[in-house]
Design a protein around this motif. Structure first.
Motif, PDB file in Angstrom:
ATOM      1  N   LYS A 206     -12.506  15.258  19.298  1.00  0.00           N
ATOM      2  CA  LYS A 206     -13.294  14.066  19.612  1.00  0.00           C
ATOM      3  C   LYS A 206     -13.295  13.757  21.100  1.00  0.00           C
ATOM      4  N   THR A 207     -12.148  13.948  21.741  1.00  0.00           N
ATOM      5  CA  THR A 207     -12.033  13.637  23.172  1.00  0.00           C
ATOM      6  C   THR A 207     -12.493  14.789  24.060  1.00  0.00           C
ATOM      7  N   GLY A 208     -12.789  15.938  23.449  1.00  0.00           N
ATOM      8  CA  GLY A 208     -13.256  17.074  24.224  1.00  0.00           C
ATOM      9  C   GLY A 208     -12.172  17.826  24.960  1.00  0.00           C
ATOM     10  N   VAL A 209     -10.912  17.522  24.638  1.00  0.00           N
ATOM     11  CA  VAL A 209      -9.787  18.184  25.312  1.00  0.00           C
ATOM     12  C   VAL A 209      -9.656  19.635  24.867  1.00  0.00           C
ATOM     13  N   ALA A 210      -9.963  19.899  23.600  1.00  0.00           N
ATOM     14  CA  ALA A 210      -9.782  21.253  23.069  1.00  0.00           C
ATOM     15  C   ALA A 210     -10.822  21.570  22.009  1.00  0.00           C
ATOM     16  N   LYS A 211     -10.930  22.857  21.688  1.00  0.00           N
ATOM     17  CA  LYS A 211     -11.852  23.337  20.668  1.00  0.00           C
ATOM     18  C   LYS A 211     -11.081  24.147  19.628  1.00  0.00           C
ATOM     19  N   ILE A 212     -11.689  24.302  18.465  1.00  0.00           N
ATOM     20  CA  ILE A 212     -11.074  25.070  17.383  1.00  0.00           C
ATOM     21  C   ILE A 212     -11.293  26.563  17.630  1.00  0.00           C
ATOM     22  N   LEU A 213     -10.202  27.322  17.552  1.00  0.00           N
ATOM     23  CA  LEU A 213     -10.269  28.770  17.737  1.00  0.00           C
ATOM     24  C   LEU A 213     -10.113  29.500  16.398  1.00  0.00           C
ATOM     25  N   VAL A 214      -9.040  29.170  15.656  1.00  0.00           N
ATOM     26  CA  VAL A 214      -8.800  29.750  14.329  1.00  0.00           C
ATOM     27  C   VAL A 214      -8.481  28.610  13.374  1.00  0.00           C
ATOM     28  N   ASP A 215      -9.271  28.476  12.331  1.00  0.00           N
ATOM     29  CA  ASP A 215      -9.141  27.374  11.378  1.00  0.00           C
ATOM     30  C   ASP A 215      -8.468  27.868  10.096  1.00  0.00           C
ATOM     31  N   MET A 216      -7.364  27.229   9.718  1.00  0.00           N
ATOM     32  CA  MET A 216      -6.655  27.595   8.487  1.00  0.00           C
ATOM     33  C   MET A 216      -6.434  26.359   7.621  1.00  0.00           C
ATOM     34  N   ARG A 217      -7.467  25.528   7.525  1.00  0.00           N
ATOM     35  CA  ARG A 217      -7.344  24.286   6.757  1.00  0.00           C
ATOM     36  C   ARG A 217      -7.806  24.412   5.314  1.00  0.00           C
ATOM     37  N   THR A 218      -8.456  25.516   4.966  1.00  0.00           N
ATOM     38  CA  THR A 218      -8.892  25.715   3.586  1.00  0.00           C
ATOM     39  C   THR A 218      -8.436  27.087   3.114  1.00  0.00           C
ATOM     40  N   PRO A 219      -8.349  27.293   1.802  1.00  0.00           N
ATOM     41  CA  PRO A 219      -7.950  28.608   1.287  1.00  0.00           C
ATOM     42  C   PRO A 219      -8.863  29.732   1.769  1.00  0.00           C
ATOM     43  N   GLU A 220     -10.175  29.476   1.797  1.00  0.00           N
ATOM     44  CA  GLU A 220     -11.122  30.516   2.194  1.00  0.00           C
ATOM     45  C   GLU A 220     -10.926  30.926   3.659  1.00  0.00           C
ATOM     46  N   LYS A 221     -10.786  29.942   4.534  1.00  0.00           N
ATOM     47  CA  LYS A 221     -10.599  30.238   5.951  1.00  0.00           C
ATOM     48  C   LYS A 221      -9.233  30.889   6.204  1.00  0.00           C
ATOM     49  N   THR A 222      -8.262  30.538   5.364  1.00  0.00           N
ATOM     50  CA  THR A 222      -6.925  31.119   5.489  1.00  0.00           C
ATOM     51  C   THR A 222      -6.943  32.599   5.127  1.00  0.00           C
ATOM     52  N   VAL A 223      -7.665  32.935   4.073  1.00  0.00           N
ATOM     53  CA  VAL A 223      -7.798  34.349   3.678  1.00  0.00           C
ATOM     54  C   VAL A 223      -8.426  35.149   4.818  1.00  0.00           C
ATOM     55  N   ALA A 224      -9.427  34.573   5.471  1.00  0.00           N
ATOM     56  CA  ALA A 224     -10.096  35.253   6.586  1.00  0.00           C
ATOM     57  C   ALA A 224      -9.142  35.460   7.757  1.00  0.00           C
ATOM     58  N   ALA A 225      -8.266  34.473   8.006  1.00  0.00           N
ATOM     59  CA  ALA A 225      -7.374  34.536   9.169  1.00  0.00           C
ATOM     60  C   ALA A 225      -6.105  35.333   8.912  1.00  0.00           C
ATOM     61  N   LEU A 226      -5.594  35.249   7.672  1.00  0.00           N
ATOM     62  CA  LEU A 226      -4.278  35.826   7.375  1.00  0.00           C
ATOM     63  C   LEU A 226      -4.310  36.945   6.345  1.00  0.00           C
ATOM     64  N   GLY A 227      -5.450  37.161   5.719  1.00  0.00           N
ATOM     65  CA  GLY A 227      -5.560  38.258   4.770  1.00  0.00           C
ATOM     66  C   GLY A 227      -5.200  37.924   3.341  1.00  0.00           C
ATOM     67  N   GLY A 228      -4.950  36.642   3.060  1.00  0.00           N
ATOM     68  CA  GLY A 228      -4.617  36.237   1.696  1.00  0.00           C
ATOM     69  C   GLY A 228      -4.259  34.769   1.645  1.00  0.00           C
ATOM     70  N   PRO A 229      -3.990  34.240   0.431  1.00  0.00           N
ATOM     71  CA  PRO A 229      -3.584  32.834   0.315  1.00  0.00           C
ATOM     72  C   PRO A 229      -2.218  32.635   0.963  1.00  0.00           C
ATOM     73  N   TYR A 230      -2.018  31.496   1.605  1.00  0.00           N
ATOM     74  CA  TYR A 230      -0.764  31.264   2.321  1.00  0.00           C
ATOM     75  C   TYR A 230      -0.168  29.929   1.888  1.00  0.00           C
ATOM     76  N   PRO A 231       0.683  29.941   0.840  1.00  0.00           N
ATOM     77  CA  PRO A 231       1.342  28.701   0.435  1.00  0.00           C
ATOM     78  C   PRO A 231       2.174  28.170   1.584  1.00  0.00           C
ATOM     79  N   ALA A 232       1.969  26.923   1.928  1.00  0.00           N
ATOM     80  CA  ALA A 232       2.609  26.379   3.125  1.00  0.00           C
ATOM     81  C   ALA A 232       3.478  25.159   2.787  1.00  0.00           C
ATOM     82  N   ALA A 233       2.935  23.964   2.954  1.00  0.00           N
ATOM     83  CA  ALA A 233       3.737  22.764   2.733  1.00  0.00           C
ATOM     84  C   ALA A 233       4.324  22.749   1.320  1.00  0.00           C
TER      85      ALA A 233
END
Length: 348
Positions: A206-233
């Motif tokens: 919102k403040t324009g300080v930074a931009k998103i480079l790799v998004d891992m907030r959803t299962p689908e985007k996580t599979v793309a970034a890490l190669g599979g589902p990533y149980p975290a919290a």
């Protein structure tokens, strides 16, 4: 017939009332004493990835189970892990990957309730360096922010770099926490890129300080970034504590599973209404927006996602000398017994 003065009758009535108060106070005291006092440490309570811990408290689900739970805060999961191993707390709300990392070191902890099926993390890049850092392959020669050394953001950052062909010495890591300390580090160019969560992500964008480079907030985007589902919290405890405190663990699982069901059946706005106002960091709409975008990370039932542990082991083995070459028994890193029991107790 003996004569009783009104004063004697009043005195006797007062004694009866006083006696009733004493009995009532005794019952209240006994009820309070019966509540199990447990301390759970959270690797950053203000982070949306760990929202289930505070939400469970705010919804009153701990009390419904007869538990007196104190939530205490620390800025990184690795610090929470250390407190657990020292016996200072009974449980941790932190990333599941610590269970594998610690088993490689001969220490056994176990996830009892799995809150998420994606990290909820985002690799941010400073707007000033967005032209230089367009993928993890460009981390070389730069300083990257993590919550703490040995934390899950440390693990994931190393993996993104390794997957892009970099070695640990190609970049530097700086522990900067989350929230205001992360934002300040980005603004002051102490870090050029870094991994963080909501609501920090939303503030940076919102403040324009930074931009998103790799998004891992959803299962689908996580599979793309890490190669599979990533149980975290997750909610994890020492295996030895679990063996001797199964009743307490079951009550906690009941409370947490109710919360996961609440998250699954309510909107981001409805969930935000239940959270303490200071968690909204002065911008309720932005908090709700971030939660809506990342709500899919949460499991609907507290269960470990299929193939999740295998993905986490693969990620850690790609760069961690602690894990490489070690025989890891994934069955000892989590259990579904307590969430299964909770499902039976709660019904559909």
């Amino acid at each position: 017939m003996p004569h009783f003065s009104p004063f004697r009758r009043a005195g006797r009535s007062l004694r009866v009332v006083a006696g009733s108060f004493i009995v009532a106070a005794g019952l209240m005291s006994a009820s309070a004493a019966s509540a199990e006092k447990l301390t759970i440490i959270v690797g950053g309570m203000e982070k949306q990835i760990y929202l289930p811990a505070v939400l469970t408290r705010e919804l009153g689900y701990f009390k419904d189970e007869g538990l007196d739970v104190e939530l205490i805060n620390t800025r990184a999961g690795v610090e929470a892990e250390n407190e657990l191993l020292a016996g200072a707390v009974q449980g941790v709300v932190g990333f599941y990957d610590h269970t594998i990392d610690l088993q490689a070191k001969g220490k056994f902890i176990k996830s009892v309730v799995q809150f998420s099926q994606a990290p909820g993390e985002v690799q941010m890049v400073s707007a000033k360096f967005a032209d230089q850092i367009k993928s993890p392959a460009d981390f070389k020669g730069h300083t990257l922010g993590v919550t703490g050394l040995g934390s899950s953001t440390d693990f994931l950052t190393h993996y993104l770099a390794a997957r892009a062909g970099l070695k640990p010495g190609d970049f530097s890591l700086l522990p900067v926490g989350a929230g205001n300390t992360f934002i300040a580090a980005m603004k002051q160019d102490q870090i050029q890129s870094g991994m963080t969560t909501e609501p920090t992500i939303g503030q940076l964008v919102k403040t324009g300080v930074a931009k998103i480079l790799v998004d891992m907030r959803t299962p689908e985007k996580t599979v793309a970034a890490l190669g599979g589902p990533y149980p975290a919290a997750s909610f994890y405890v020492q295996s030895s504590w679990l063996d001797s405190h199964a009743d307490d663990a079951q009550k906690l699982a009941n409370a947490f599973v109710r919360t996961m069901r609440f998250i699954a059946s309510h909107s981001a706005a409805e969930i935000a209404e239940k959270m303490p106002k200071d968690y909204l960091v002065g911008d309720k709409d932005l908090y709700i927006q971030g939660l809506a975008e990342g709500k899919a990370q949460f499991t609907p039932d507290g269960r470990m996602p299929a193939d999740g542990p295998e993905t986490v082991l693969k990620v850690l083995a790609a760069f961690s000398k602690n894990v490489q070459g070690k025989q890891i028994d994934l069955s000892k890193t989590y259990t579904t017994v307590f969430v299964d029991n909770a499902a039976k107790t709660l019904g559909n």
